[in-house]
Design a protein around this motif. Structure first.
Motif, mmCIF file in Angstrom:
data_model
loop_
_atom_site.group_PDB
_atom_site.id
_atom_site.type_symbol
_atom_site.label_atom_id
_atom_site.label_comp_id
_atom_site.label_asym_id
_atom_site.label_seq_id
_atom_site.Cartn_x
_atom_site.Cartn_y
_atom_site.Cartn_z
ATOM 1 N N MET A 165 6.446 -3.236 -3.916
ATOM 2 C CA MET A 165 5.016 -3.115 -4.218
ATOM 3 C C MET A 165 4.322 -2.173 -3.245
ATOM 4 O O MET A 165 3.524 -1.312 -3.640
ATOM 5 C CB MET A 165 4.370 -4.500 -4.173
ATOM 6 N N LEU A 166 4.629 -2.301 -1.953
ATOM 7 C CA LEU A 166 3.993 -1.461 -0.939
ATOM 8 C C LEU A 166 4.318 0.014 -1.146
ATOM 9 O O LEU A 166 3.432 0.877 -1.080
ATOM 10 C CB LEU A 166 4.438 -1.898 0.461
ATOM 11 N N LEU A 167 5.583 0.305 -1.412
ATOM 12 C CA LEU A 167 5.982 1.701 -1.617
ATOM 13 C C LEU A 167 5.384 2.259 -2.904
ATOM 14 O O LEU A 167 4.986 3.428 -2.960
ATOM 15 C CB LEU A 167 7.509 1.808 -1.645
ATOM 16 N N GLY A 168 5.306 1.416 -3.940
ATOM 17 C CA GLY A 168 4.676 1.873 -5.178
ATOM 18 C C GLY A 168 3.200 2.170 -4.980
ATOM 19 O O GLY A 168 2.678 3.180 -5.482
ATOM 20 N N TYR A 169 2.514 1.316 -4.247
ATOM 21 C CA TYR A 169 1.105 1.545 -3.953
ATOM 22 C C TYR A 169 0.919 2.842 -3.176
ATOM 23 O O TYR A 169 0.027 3.648 -3.483
ATOM 24 C CB TYR A 169 0.544 0.369 -3.163
ATOM 25 N N ALA A 170 1.769 3.059 -2.175
ATOM 26 C CA ALA A 170 1.653 4.270 -1.365
ATOM 27 C C ALA A 170 1.855 5.511 -2.214
ATOM 28 O O ALA A 170 1.112 6.496 -2.090
ATOM 29 C CB ALA A 170 2.666 4.232 -0.223
ATOM 30 N N ALA A 171 2.851 5.488 -3.089
ATOM 31 C CA ALA A 171 3.127 6.655 -3.933
ATOM 32 C C ALA A 171 1.950 6.968 -4.851
ATOM 33 O O ALA A 171 1.541 8.131 -4.997
ATOM 34 C CB ALA A 171 4.401 6.417 -4.743
ATOM 35 N N ILE A 172 1.380 5.939 -5.458
ATOM 36 C CA ILE A 172 0.256 6.153 -6.378
ATOM 37 C C ILE A 172 -0.977 6.657 -5.629
ATOM 38 O O ILE A 172 -1.664 7.589 -6.076
ATOM 39 C CB ILE A 172 -0.060 4.852 -7.137
ATOM 40 N N VAL A 173 -1.268 6.051 -4.489
ATOM 41 C CA VAL A 173 -2.457 6.446 -3.729
ATOM 42 C C VAL A 173 -2.334 7.875 -3.215
ATOM 43 O O VAL A 173 -3.300 8.657 -3.272
ATOM 44 C CB VAL A 173 -2.688 5.463 -2.560
ATOM 45 N N LEU A 174 -1.166 8.253 -2.723
ATOM 46 C CA LEU A 174 -0.988 9.621 -2.226
ATOM 47 C C LEU A 174 -1.135 10.639 -3.350
ATOM 48 O O LEU A 174 -1.713 11.718 -3.161
ATOM 49 C CB LEU A 174 0.372 9.757 -1.551
ATOM 50 N N ARG A 175 -0.604 10.319 -4.510
ATOM 51 C CA ARG A 175 -0.749 11.225 -5.650
ATOM 52 C C ARG A 175 -2.219 11.318 -6.077
ATOM 53 O O ARG A 175 -2.735 12.406 -6.370
ATOM 54 C CB ARG A 175 0.107 10.740 -6.817
ATOM 55 N N LEU A 176 -2.896 10.170 -6.104
ATOM 56 C CA LEU A 176 -4.308 10.155 -6.478
ATOM 57 C C LEU A 176 -5.153 10.912 -5.462
ATOM 58 O O LEU A 176 -6.094 11.627 -5.831
ATOM 59 C CB LEU A 176 -4.785 8.706 -6.604
ATOM 60 N N ALA A 177 -4.815 10.765 -4.183
ATOM 61 C CA ALA A 177 -5.558 11.475 -3.143
ATOM 62 C C ALA A 177 -5.407 12.978 -3.282
ATOM 63 O O ALA A 177 -6.359 13.741 -3.068
ATOM 64 C CB ALA A 177 -5.075 11.029 -1.761
ATOM 65 N N ALA A 178 -4.208 13.415 -3.650
ATOM 66 C CA ALA A 178 -3.992 14.846 -3.845
ATOM 67 C C ALA A 178 -4.779 15.360 -5.044
ATOM 68 O O ALA A 178 -5.379 16.443 -4.992
ATOM 69 C CB ALA A 178 -2.503 15.117 -4.029
ATOM 70 N N ARG A 179 -4.813 14.592 -6.111
ATOM 71 C CA ARG A 179 -5.551 15.014 -7.308
ATOM 72 C C ARG A 179 -7.054 15.016 -7.046
ATOM 73 O O ARG A 179 -7.773 15.884 -7.551
ATOM 74 C CB ARG A 179 -5.223 14.085 -8.475
ATOM 75 N N ARG A 180 -7.525 14.049 -6.276
ATOM 76 C CA ARG A 180 -8.961 13.951 -5.989
ATOM 77 C C ARG A 180 -9.369 14.808 -4.792
ATOM 78 O O ARG A 180 -10.543 14.853 -4.429
ATOM 79 C CB ARG A 180 -9.324 12.488 -5.705
ATOM 80 N N ARG A 181 -8.393 15.460 -4.169
ATOM 81 C CA ARG A 181 -8.644 16.300 -2.986
ATOM 82 C C ARG A 181 -9.390 15.523 -1.896
ATOM 83 O O ARG A 181 -10.416 15.965 -1.371
ATOM 84 C CB ARG A 181 -9.410 17.551 -3.381
ATOM 85 N N ILE A 182 -8.863 14.370 -1.579
ATOM 86 C CA ILE A 182 -9.450 13.540 -0.529
ATOM 87 C C ILE A 182 -9.245 14.223 0.816
ATOM 88 O O ILE A 182 -8.132 14.612 1.168
ATOM 89 C CB ILE A 182 -8.811 12.140 -0.528
ATOM 90 N N THR A 183 -10.310 14.351 1.571
ATOM 91 C CA THR A 183 -10.269 15.050 2.853
ATOM 92 C C THR A 183 -9.455 14.266 3.876
ATOM 93 O O THR A 183 -9.674 13.077 4.079
ATOM 94 C CB THR A 183 -11.691 15.243 3.397
ATOM 95 N N ALA A 184 -8.510 14.966 4.520
ATOM 96 C CA ALA A 184 -7.649 14.314 5.502
ATOM 97 C C ALA A 184 -7.885 14.811 6.920
ATOM 98 O O ALA A 184 -7.276 14.295 7.859
ATOM 99 C CB ALA A 184 -6.178 14.525 5.139
ATOM 100 N N VAL A 185 -8.765 15.806 7.100
ATOM 101 C CA VAL A 185 -9.098 16.303 8.435
ATOM 102 C C VAL A 185 -10.607 16.380 8.563
ATOM 103 O O VAL A 185 -11.332 16.489 7.567
ATOM 104 C CB VAL A 185 -8.466 17.687 8.708
ATOM 105 N N SER A 186 -11.082 16.331 9.787
ATOM 106 C CA SER A 186 -12.520 16.355 10.029
ATOM 107 C C SER A 186 -13.085 17.753 9.817
ATOM 108 O O SER A 186 -12.384 18.758 9.935
ATOM 109 C CB SER A 186 -12.823 15.886 11.454
#
Length: 341
Positions: free
Chosen positions: A300-321
């Protein structure tokens, strides 16, 4: 003759503000450097303040409970402390943990002289829409994980000491009271743990080390240790949780993904416990899981991580200040020019 400030002469010009460009874009684990005021001792001082504040918060909750117990004439145990029962004791523990959040904020503000919001994300605030998406992603995964665990044999982590003889319905009054307490306090308890471990500890180590892994691994081990030692499998499961939450925090630039997973997991697990007589009073945690239950949880944890990382890339979530958003230190007030009249 008296000396007075003369409006005819301009005051000494204030020093130019610290240019934002002097501070480069920083990943989450390096945000303790965001104001340029970092000193090697600040993370140590802040950690000491955090530990002292955690002890103080626990004492305040304990004292408040004792005062309330005396007023309400609650029974006392053999040590002379007032007893609140399983649901009440769980509430005290959750409240003590929830108070860690303001303590962490104070450590960042006083010890590191930086905005407390830099603990939330690289934008200096909690990104509520992103948190909402993470909650939505976590919900079906945690439901499926808990559902499978309930089908496992008791020896494989599907049961607990509190329910070893079967699951007895807690009754509507106890269930509703326990569920209300869980719904009110668990979001604050789970997020407080994230601010303490994935937030403060990650950034404290990151203030000294560039590598995100050097910052992520210690907090995961300490997170597992803080839940006690049950089984080796349970300890490993908590380490994996800490590592996954830490990686998501750094890769997405904030605590939202970790908070979303932690809140949903604890809400559902403890909400289910509220329906079972005595389950909320049980001292068992994820540290007591057996290998089959751990296997389900890790998937479950690895599946959640995979989905969130993919979603973050699609949504262009900022990872640096963003250097432009870094607050400049306030310039010192310019002294007036004195002339004689």
């Amino acid at each position: 003759m008296t000396a007075t400030p003369s409006p005819a002469y301009p005051a000494c010009p204030a020093p130019p503000p610290h240019p934002a460009s002097a501070v480069p874009p920083l990943p989450y684990h390096r945000l303790a450097l965001v104001t340029g005021r970092h000193r090697w001792w600040r993370p140590l001082a802040g950690t000491a303040l955090l530990l002292a504040g955690a002890v103080a918060a626990s004492l305040v909750v304990l004292l408040a409970g004792e005062i309330a117990g005396a007023i309400l004439d609650r029974p006392v145990d053999e040590d002379g402390f007032h007893v609140w029962g399983g649901i009440g004791e769980t509430g005290v523990a959750l409240l003590s943990l929830a108070l860690l959040t303001p303590v962490v904020f104070a450590a960042a503000h006083w010890a590191q002289r930086r905005p407390a919001g830099t603990l939330s994300s690289v934008t200096g605030r909690l990104r509520w829409r992103w948190l909402g998406r993470c909650l939505i992603v976590a919900l079906p995964l945690v439901v499926a994980s808990l559902g499978i665990m309930l089908l496992l044999p008791e020896s494989a982590g599907g049961g607990s000491e509190a329910t070893a003889g079967g699951t007895e319905w807690a009754g509507w009054p106890n269930f509703l009271l326990g569920l209300a307490l869980v719904c009110v306090l668990v979001p604050f308890q789970a997020s407080a743990e994230e601010y303490a471990f994935r937030g403060w500890l990650t950034q404290a180590v990151g203030a000294w080390c560039r590598s995100p892994w050097v910052a992520i691994v210690p907090q995961a081990l300490l997170f597992a240790a803080a839940h006690g030692w049950g089984t080796p499998w349970g300890f490993a499961d908590l380490v994996v949780f800490g590592l996954v939450a830490g990686v998501l925090t750094v890769r997405t630039g904030g605590l939202e993904a970790a908070i979303g997973l932690h809140v949903v997991n604890n809400l559902l697990a403890m909400g289910l416990s509220a329906a079972i007589a005595g389950a909320l009073a049980s001292e068992e945690t994820a540290a007591d899981l057996d290998r089959l239950a751990v296997g389900v949880d890790v998937v479950m944890l690895l599946g959640y991580a995979a989905i969130v990382l993919r979603l973050a890339a699609r949504r262009r979530i900022t990872a640096v200040s963003d250097p432009a958003s870094i607050p400049a230190p306030a310039p010192a007030p310019a002294p007036p020019v004195w002339v004689s009249r």
